[in-house]
Design a protein around this motif. Structure first.
Motif, PDB file in Angstrom:
ATOM      1  N   ASN A  34      19.594  -6.918 -82.958  1.00  8.85           N
ATOM      2  CA  ASN A  34      18.813  -5.687 -82.878  1.00  8.85           C
ATOM      3  C   ASN A  34      19.718  -4.464 -82.715  1.00  8.85           C
ATOM      4  OD1 ASN A  34      15.919  -6.136 -83.217  1.00  8.85           O
ATOM      5  ND2 ASN A  34      16.196  -7.587 -81.545  1.00  8.85           N
ATOM      6  N   ARG A  84      13.010 -10.724 -84.176  1.00  6.11           N
ATOM      7  CA  ARG A  84      12.569 -11.601 -83.079  1.00  6.11           C
ATOM      8  C   ARG A  84      12.745 -13.069 -83.471  1.00  6.11           C
ATOM      9  NH1 ARG A  84       9.504 -10.393 -78.735  1.00  6.11           N
ATOM     10  NH2 ARG A  84      10.799 -12.090 -78.023  1.00  6.11           N
ATOM     11  N   THR A 134      11.629 -16.893 -83.293  1.00  6.72           N
ATOM     12  CA  THR A 134      10.386 -17.608 -82.963  1.00  6.72           C
ATOM     13  C   THR A 134      10.658 -19.065 -82.599  1.00  6.72           C
ATOM     14  OG1 THR A 134      10.059 -17.971 -85.320  1.00  6.72           O
ATOM     15  CG2 THR A 134       8.824 -16.165 -84.327  1.00  6.72           C
ATOM     16  N   HIS A 176       3.686 -10.076 -84.612  1.00  6.75           N
ATOM     17  CA  HIS A 176       3.880 -11.178 -83.670  1.00  6.75           C
ATOM     18  C   HIS A 176       3.802 -10.644 -82.233  1.00  6.75           C
ATOM     19  CE1 HIS A 176       5.387 -15.000 -82.305  1.00  6.75           C
ATOM     20  NE2 HIS A 176       6.405 -14.439 -81.690  1.00  6.75           N
ATOM     21  N   ALA A 177       4.456  -9.490 -81.994  1.00  7.66           N
ATOM     22  CA  ALA A 177       4.430  -8.890 -80.659  1.00  7.66           C
ATOM     23  C   ALA A 177       3.001  -8.479 -80.291  1.00  7.66           C
ATOM     24  CB  ALA A 177       5.367  -7.684 -80.607  1.00  7.66           C
ATOM     25  N   ALA A 197       7.432  -9.100 -87.339  1.00 10.30           N
ATOM     26  CA  ALA A 197       7.866  -9.139 -85.934  1.00 10.30           C
ATOM     27  C   ALA A 197       6.933  -8.284 -85.084  1.00 10.30           C
ATOM     28  CB  ALA A 197       9.301  -8.647 -85.817  1.00 10.30           C
ATOM     29  N   TYR A 198       6.546  -7.159 -85.649  1.00 11.36           N
ATOM     30  CA  TYR A 198       5.642  -6.261 -84.932  1.00 11.36           C
ATOM     31  C   TYR A 198       4.290  -6.945 -84.699  1.00 11.36           C
ATOM     32  CZ  TYR A 198       2.407  -2.344 -84.303  1.00 11.36           C
ATOM     33  OH  TYR A 198       1.426  -1.520 -83.839  1.00 11.36           O
ATOM     34  N   LEU A 230       0.970 -11.489 -79.335  1.00 12.41           N
ATOM     35  CA  LEU A 230       1.265 -11.960 -77.978  1.00 12.41           C
ATOM     36  C   LEU A 230       0.582 -11.062 -76.950  1.00 12.41           C
ATOM     37  CD1 LEU A 230       5.044 -12.885 -78.199  1.00 12.41           C
ATOM     38  CD2 LEU A 230       3.092 -14.418 -78.026  1.00 12.41           C
ATOM     39  N   GLN A 231       0.650  -9.758 -77.232  1.00  8.76           N
ATOM     40  CA  GLN A 231       0.048  -8.802 -76.305  1.00  8.76           C
ATOM     41  C   GLN A 231      -1.470  -9.033 -76.203  1.00  8.76           C
ATOM     42  OE1 GLN A 231       0.863  -4.765 -77.403  1.00  8.76           O
ATOM     43  NE2 GLN A 231      -0.752  -3.999 -76.074  1.00  8.76           N
TER      44      GLN A 231
END
Ligand code: SER
Length: 741
Positions: free
Chosen positions: A616, A680, A682, A705-706, A702-703, A709-710
């Protein structure tokens, strides 16, 4: 109630005034404008653009009976087929739609009337349960006021169960389901109230059977992760015909309905052994299911091949041949069964009788082809039975010599709890592709008369070299220089080609080529005599004209994010774990990346976090990604990473992220690392002895995925009536309380 009556009653109910829906025929199983989707997997697919407001029709209400296939792609039920009462590769969905016309109230009223009304299904409301999205109070109220369902029969569930979306992008919204209690079919049987836990347990066990899903379409999921509102709230409902037929015919399994029984009976008469409704009958159920899928896919223009949709069809077909073999068959079984499929489904889908001869012929030819090698393959698998695992090289031999798709090998090995080294198989496959490319380059190309053998190449422009222009652009006005049509498959060689052909782990592009009066949806890109051919399904005779070639741009950008990230992760692994790390294979796809590398033992969470952060940081530094041609020796002297098993020419292309990574690579990349946006991990697992595998996401994936999760965290916190930051403490307190109790 017969299944043909069910279909008819559904259409009649919705077309009759005052509901006045337009009856629309089923869309094709190959979605014509949507290369992102392998097969039509829901009724709304043919109306996607109408929901999005991009297309208008002269009706705002529609009713359909839609053909759907869930195999090979994101929704893949292939493995379960035969072993459960409900899984199918092909199934039919009864659907009613509102495009910005009515919304929740009418959708609920119609659904309830059709399911419980004595002129229609007439199911006893006492056997029915409802789910809604837990935040959808409006739907809950409407089920009470419009349908009179008591509140204790309505369950609020989260996104996993009650938010429907067609794929990574496209229309979506909260949904509401009707479930029927099938534990007792006695008339007058009442289902008592159930607590949430018991309700969830019984529905997961299939004893409360979902028979209808009402989606309240409100949003459009975009590729960048954001959701925008649809132009108007809409309705998309879907009811699985096979399971409703099972309920109405009071049978335990979809395979006992009149949709499958004639097929099973026909198979029994071909094979000459009795059918057993228990586990022993799985081969017959597989044959009945697969005969339907094969017939409808061939009718919609899919042709067996080694790529894309055609390969899914081939895999289904070969799986069926293996089950027929278990029943003792040594000659084609599906081919005669497709006639029974026509008898059952022909009256509803006219393309089946129209193409009956084609379906029978292609199925027979495919079965005969596999029957030539299956015995040798099964014998080989028998010899391997005592080994702890099947190596990648052996799995590849089974594929290459005996035509065993990897999932068939896995299935047979799995039946005796034997593992298969799939990563090793993929490496061997890639090695063979490289060898055959090299052979073609050396002038041994088959000119179209080799392995595939059916169609002939037609040369349109002699002595014209194809130009690869995909590094610079994704769009070109160009002309075909040669084409080949084999069945319903068209391969086209374009003079200026922007389509990347799978290589070095990076998957092929998809997109579209449009000419005068024709359009080819590009599903795959193949190498033929050193040139790239775009491939797709094309039923009509092909008349070549100049054309506009357009790669699916958003998809390509995501592939590029993942490709550059692969180089960054390679560099970070070497920096943090040590320079023994070497790439052992990779997959660079639009939605993920996978990277195999030499390393012993698992990687600690701490090291993984460190590597992720390192990648990153290179992204946030927004470094330029430069590509240049160099002499091979010079590149290696400068420290460029290369696959040392691969043969390179004198001049090579290198991809350079200054100060971070230098690799020999022919792939396509982002211009600056900042475009990757986010990286990210996985998964981290072992792929084979001494080889680790990581999987990761970048950019929009990735966004999302975040976000996912949230949402899950918020949902869990909501259930425990707390905030996500207090969740751990709340769970600790609950555990403590439980201990005390
Ligand atoms: N699209 C929804 C589903 O597939 C309703 O038709 O379940």
């Amino acid at each position: 109630m017969k299944s043909s009556d069910l279909r008819r009653k559904f259409i009649d109910y919705f077309t009759a005034p005052p509901r006045s829906h337009r009856e629309v025929p089923s869309g094709s199983l190959v979605p014509p404008d949507d290369p992102t989707l392998l097969f039509t997997n829901a009724g709304m697919v043919q109306f996607k653009r109408v929901f999005q407001g991009l297309e208008r029709r002269d009706y705002a209400r529609a009713v359909t009976c839609q053909k759907c296939v869930r195999a090979g792609g994101k929704h893949n039920d292939l493995e379960q087929v035969g072993y459960t009462a409900r899984h199918h590769t092909f199934f039919e969905m009864l659907c009613n739609f509102s495009f910005g016309d009515y919304f929740k109230k009418e959708a609920i009223a119609y659904a309830w009337e059709w399911v419980t009304g004595t002129d229609w299904l007439g199911l006893d409301p006492q056997r029915l349960f409802i789910t809604v999205h837990h935040a959808d109070d409006e739907a809950r109220k409407l089920w009470r006021s419009v349908a009179g369902v008591p509140d204790d029969r309505i369950y609020g569930l989260g996104d996993k169960d009650n938010f429907w979306q067609m794929g990574d992008t496209g229309p979506c919204g909260p949904c509401s389901e009707i479930l029927v209690d099938i534990r007792s079919t006695e008339r007058g049987a009442r289902s008592r109230e159930l607590g949430l836990d018991e309700f969830v347990r019984l529905s997961e066990a299939g004893q409360l059977l979902e028979i209808w899903n009402l989606v309240f379409m409100q949003y459009d999921q975009r590729a960048d992760g954001a959701r925008s509102a649809l132009p108007a709230p809409s309705v998309d409902t879907g009811a699985g015909l096979e399971r409703i037929a099972a309920v109405m015919q009071t049978v335990a399994s979809n395979y006992d309905t009149d949709l499958f029984q004639p097929l099973i009976e026909q198979a029994v008469s071909i094979v000459g052994r009795p059918y057993d409704r228990g586990p022993g009958g799985a081969p017959y159920r597989v044959l009945a299911d697969h005969a339907r899928a094969v017939a409808v896919l061939l009718a919609d223009g899919v042709y067996p091949s080694n790529e894309g949709r055609g390969y899914v069809l081939r895999r289904i077909l070969r799986r069926a041949v293996r089950y027929a073999w278990l029943l003792g068959r040594r000659e084609p079984t599906l081919a005669p069964l497709t006639q029974a499929v026509n008898a059952v489904m022909g009256p509803v889908y006219p393309e089946l009788p129209q193409k009956a001869a084609h379906i029978e012929r292609v199925t027979r030819a495919e079965e005969e082809r596999f029957l030539e090698t299956i015995e040798g393959g099964l014998a080989r698998l028998g010899q391997l039975a005592n080994q702890s695992a099947i190596s990648g090289e052996e799995a590849f031999q089974l594929y290459d010599t005996f035509g065993f798709p990897i999932d068939l090998t896995q299935m047979i090995a799995g039946e005796r709890t034997q593992a298969v080294d799939v990563a090793g198989f993929e490496q061997a496959l890639e090695k063979q592709r490289r060898r055959s490319r090299a052979a073609r380059k050396a002038g041994m190309g088959d000119g179209g008369r080799g392995k595939r053998g059916v169609g002939e190449w037609v040369e349109l422009k002699k002595k014209v070299r194809q130009q690869w222009i995909g590094y610079e652009t994704t769009r070109a006005e160009t002309e075909p220089i040669a084409f080949r049509q084999t069945g319903d498959q068209l391969e086209l060689i374009l003079e200026d080609n922007p389509f990347y052909a799978e290589s070095g782990g990076q998957v092929s592009d998809t997109g579209v080529v449009k000419g005068d009066g024709w359009e080819l949806t590009v599903e795959a890109v193949e190498k033929v005599d050193g040139k790239s051919a775009v491939v797709g399904t094309f039923g009509d005779p092909f008349e070549p004209t100049p054309a506009l070639a357009q790669v699916n741009e958003a998809r390509r950008r995501n592939i590029e994010r993942n490709h550059t990230a692969t180089h960054l992760v390679h560099a970070a692994l070497r920096k943090i774990l040590g320079t023994h790390v070497r790439q052992a294979g990779s997959v660079v796809a639009p939605d993920r990346l996978r990277f195999d590398f030499s390393h012993h033992g698992p990687i600690t969470d701490e090291a993984l976090a460190h590597i992720e952060e390192e990648v990153n940081e290179q992204i946030w530094a927004n470094l330029p990604v430069a590509t240049r041609d160099m002499a091979y020796k010079e590149a290696i002297a400068a420290g460029a990473m290369a696959f040392f098993t691969e043969k390179y020419g004198d001049r090579v292309r290198v991809v350079d992220v200054p100060g971070v990574s230098l690799e020999l690579c022919g792939g396509t990349h982002v211009p600056t690392t900042g475009q990757i946006a986010l990286f990210r991990f996985t998964h981290e697992t072992g792929a084979a002895a001494g080889v680790r595998r990581i999987e990761a996401l970048t950019g929009p994936a990735a966004y999302r995925h975040a976000l996912d999760l949230q949402h899950r965290l918020a949902e869990a916190a909501g259930l425990l009536k707390t905030q996500p930051e207090h969740l751990a403490r709340r769970i600790e307190a609950m555990l403590e309380e439980n201990r005390k109790l």
